[in-house]
Scaffold this motif. Structure first.
Motif, PDB file in Angstrom:
ATOM      1  N   ASN A 115       0.828  -1.206   0.000  1.00  0.00           N
ATOM      2  CA  ASN A 115       0.000   0.000   0.000  1.00  0.00           C
ATOM      3  C   ASN A 115       0.864   1.258   0.000  1.00  0.00           C
ATOM      4  N   GLU A 124      -4.944   6.180  -6.651  1.00  0.00           N
ATOM      5  CA  GLU A 124      -6.079   6.311  -5.741  1.00  0.00           C
ATOM      6  C   GLU A 124      -7.125   5.227  -5.974  1.00  0.00           C
ATOM      7  N   HIS A 125      -7.173   4.698  -7.199  1.00  0.00           N
ATOM      8  CA  HIS A 125      -8.123   3.642  -7.532  1.00  0.00           C
ATOM      9  C   HIS A 125      -7.415   2.605  -8.407  1.00  0.00           C
ATOM     10  N   HIS A 145      -8.885  -1.409   2.575  1.00  0.00           N
ATOM     11  CA  HIS A 145      -8.955  -0.143   1.834  1.00  0.00           C
ATOM     12  C   HIS A 145     -10.052  -0.221   0.766  1.00  0.00           C
ATOM     13  N   PRO A 146     -11.304  -0.379   1.170  1.00  0.00           N
ATOM     14  CA  PRO A 146     -12.381  -0.587   0.191  1.00  0.00           C
ATOM     15  C   PRO A 146     -12.575   0.571  -0.783  1.00  0.00           C
ATOM     16  N   SER A 147     -12.251   1.780  -0.370  1.00  0.00           N
ATOM     17  CA  SER A 147     -12.465   2.930  -1.254  1.00  0.00           C
ATOM     18  C   SER A 147     -11.451   2.981  -2.391  1.00  0.00           C
ATOM     19  N   LYS A 148     -10.360   2.248  -2.265  1.00  0.00           N
ATOM     20  CA  LYS A 148      -9.319   2.262  -3.296  1.00  0.00           C
ATOM     21  C   LYS A 148      -9.484   1.143  -4.326  1.00  0.00           C
ATOM     22  N   ASP A 150     -11.213  -1.036  -6.861  1.00  0.00           N
ATOM     23  CA  ASP A 150     -12.376  -1.027  -7.748  1.00  0.00           C
ATOM     24  C   ASP A 150     -12.879  -2.437  -8.042  1.00  0.00           C
ATOM     25  N   LYS A 243     -15.848  -5.732  -0.393  1.00  0.00           N
ATOM     26  CA  LYS A 243     -17.020  -5.170  -1.052  1.00  0.00           C
ATOM     27  C   LYS A 243     -16.826  -5.042  -2.563  1.00  0.00           C
ATOM     28  N   ALA A 244     -15.606  -5.156  -3.047  1.00  0.00           N
ATOM     29  CA  ALA A 244     -15.324  -4.955  -4.465  1.00  0.00           C
ATOM     30  C   ALA A 244     -15.885  -6.101  -5.304  1.00  0.00           C
ATOM     31  N   LYS A 306     -18.075   2.629 -16.387  1.00  0.00           N
ATOM     32  CA  LYS A 306     -18.745   3.693 -15.643  1.00  0.00           C
ATOM     33  C   LYS A 306     -20.091   3.991 -16.298  1.00  0.00           C
TER      34      LYS A 306
END
Length: 320
Positions: A115, A124-125, A145-148, A150, A243-244, A306
């Motif tokens: 990380n 960041e992703h 780090h779920p926000s990172k 995808d 969660k990804a 997206k």
């Protein structure tokens, strides 16, 4: 015979694994123009950034398994480099990164080092792709780090408690754990590769050579023993926190991690998908690189799309 060539005695010692290769020698052989080294806690983490360079490129971070190096992803890089920015890493303890300087071999601590590298690269992703031990590190990072993260692709990933493979059992015994440091014959590497391939005919001499050389790099054999000890205490408590969107890939001839574990990941990661490869062993990305990379690309093409942003409707103006 040229004086620059090693003697028969030296070649025999090398074949029997009774020698140690310093990092300069290994780097001179296996580093290339894409190789970079990130200083972290006394180590220099070896990594390569390949593929697309545009700012919109989806990023794949690839983590290999135990005893391996970033070379295990060669086939995937060839297949995917036109569509992705690829960051592949020699996981701390292996490859040109080498033994962990601070002696912390816990999987979570290794994940923290990776990380730190990704933060250094200002990523960041990204999507994480992990094989075996690299899969263990990948889902731990995805949970932490779920926000990172995808998306997540796990190939024959470690994590759930299981019977140790024969090699791990041998190398965690009091006698053999010291013997491996004194000698690691090339034929043992050949046997081990035969154990992780479903189709042994696909093992190349060059693969045996680089796996052997990576084993002989200074400190890497000691690291192998330390990691085997850590994997005796695997826990999958945090898998349910992932969660990804997740793709689980597995060879049904995996002799190291039971194919039944794929169902455990699918059970604990809601919405995850499973691909089981008939006749394939523990490392699909090496054994069937084209097919496994194509399956990964198909998955990523779906989950990373997206949604189009609809334009707000103009309010109608009534005539007065």
């Amino acid at each position: 015979m040229s004086s620059s060539q090693p003697s028969l005695f030296a070649r025999t010692l090398r074949y029997m694994g009774m020698t140690t290769l310093d990092q300069q020698t290994v780097r001179a052989t296996y580093a290339n123009e894409d190789s970079k080294f990130f200083p972290c806690d006394g180590n220099e983490i070896h990594y390569r950034v390949e593929g697309r360079t545009d700012s919109d490129a989806p990023v794949l971070v690839m983590l290999h398994g135990i005893m391996a190096s970033l070379h295990t992803w060669d086939g995937w890089v060839k297949e995917l480099k036109e569509d992705y920015k690829i960051v592949r890493i020699d996981v701390p303890a292996f490859g040109l990164t080498g033994a962990i300087a601070n002696g912390r071999y816990e999987v979570e601590r290794i994940g923290d080092k990776i990380n730190a590298l990704l933060e250094h690269l200002k990523l960041e992703h990204f999507s994480l792709v992990g094989s075996s031990l690299g899969g263990y590190i990948s889902w731990e990072l995805a949970a932490k780090h779920p926000s990172k993260v995808d998306s997540l692709i796990l190939l024959d990933a470690a994590g759930y408690p299981m019977p140790l493979p024969w090699l791990m059992k041998l190398l965690t015994t009091p006698i053999l754990r010291h013997a491996i440091v004194l000698g690691t014959p090339r034929f043992m590497v050949n046997i081990t590769l035969g154990d992780v391939y479903g189709d042994r005919s696909k093992i190349t001499d060059s693969a045996v050579q680089y796996y052997h050389d990576m084993m002989l790099a200074r400190g890497n054999r000691q690291s192998l023993i330390r990691l085997f000890e850590e994997l005796e205490h695997m826990t999958a408590e945090r898998v349910k926190q992932v969660k990804a969107p997740t793709l689980i890939m597995w060879g049904d001839k995996d002799r190291w991690i039971p194919p039944a574990n794929a169902k455990l990941f699918a059970r604990d990661i809601p919405g995850s998908e499973v691909i089981m490869y008939p006749g394939v062993g523990h490392i699909p990305m090496e054994e069937i690189p084209e097919q496994s990379a194509a399956d990964a690309h198909q998955f990523l093409s779906r989950v990373l799309v997206k949604p189009a942003v609809s334009k707000p409707k103009k309010e109608s103006v009534s005539a007065s």
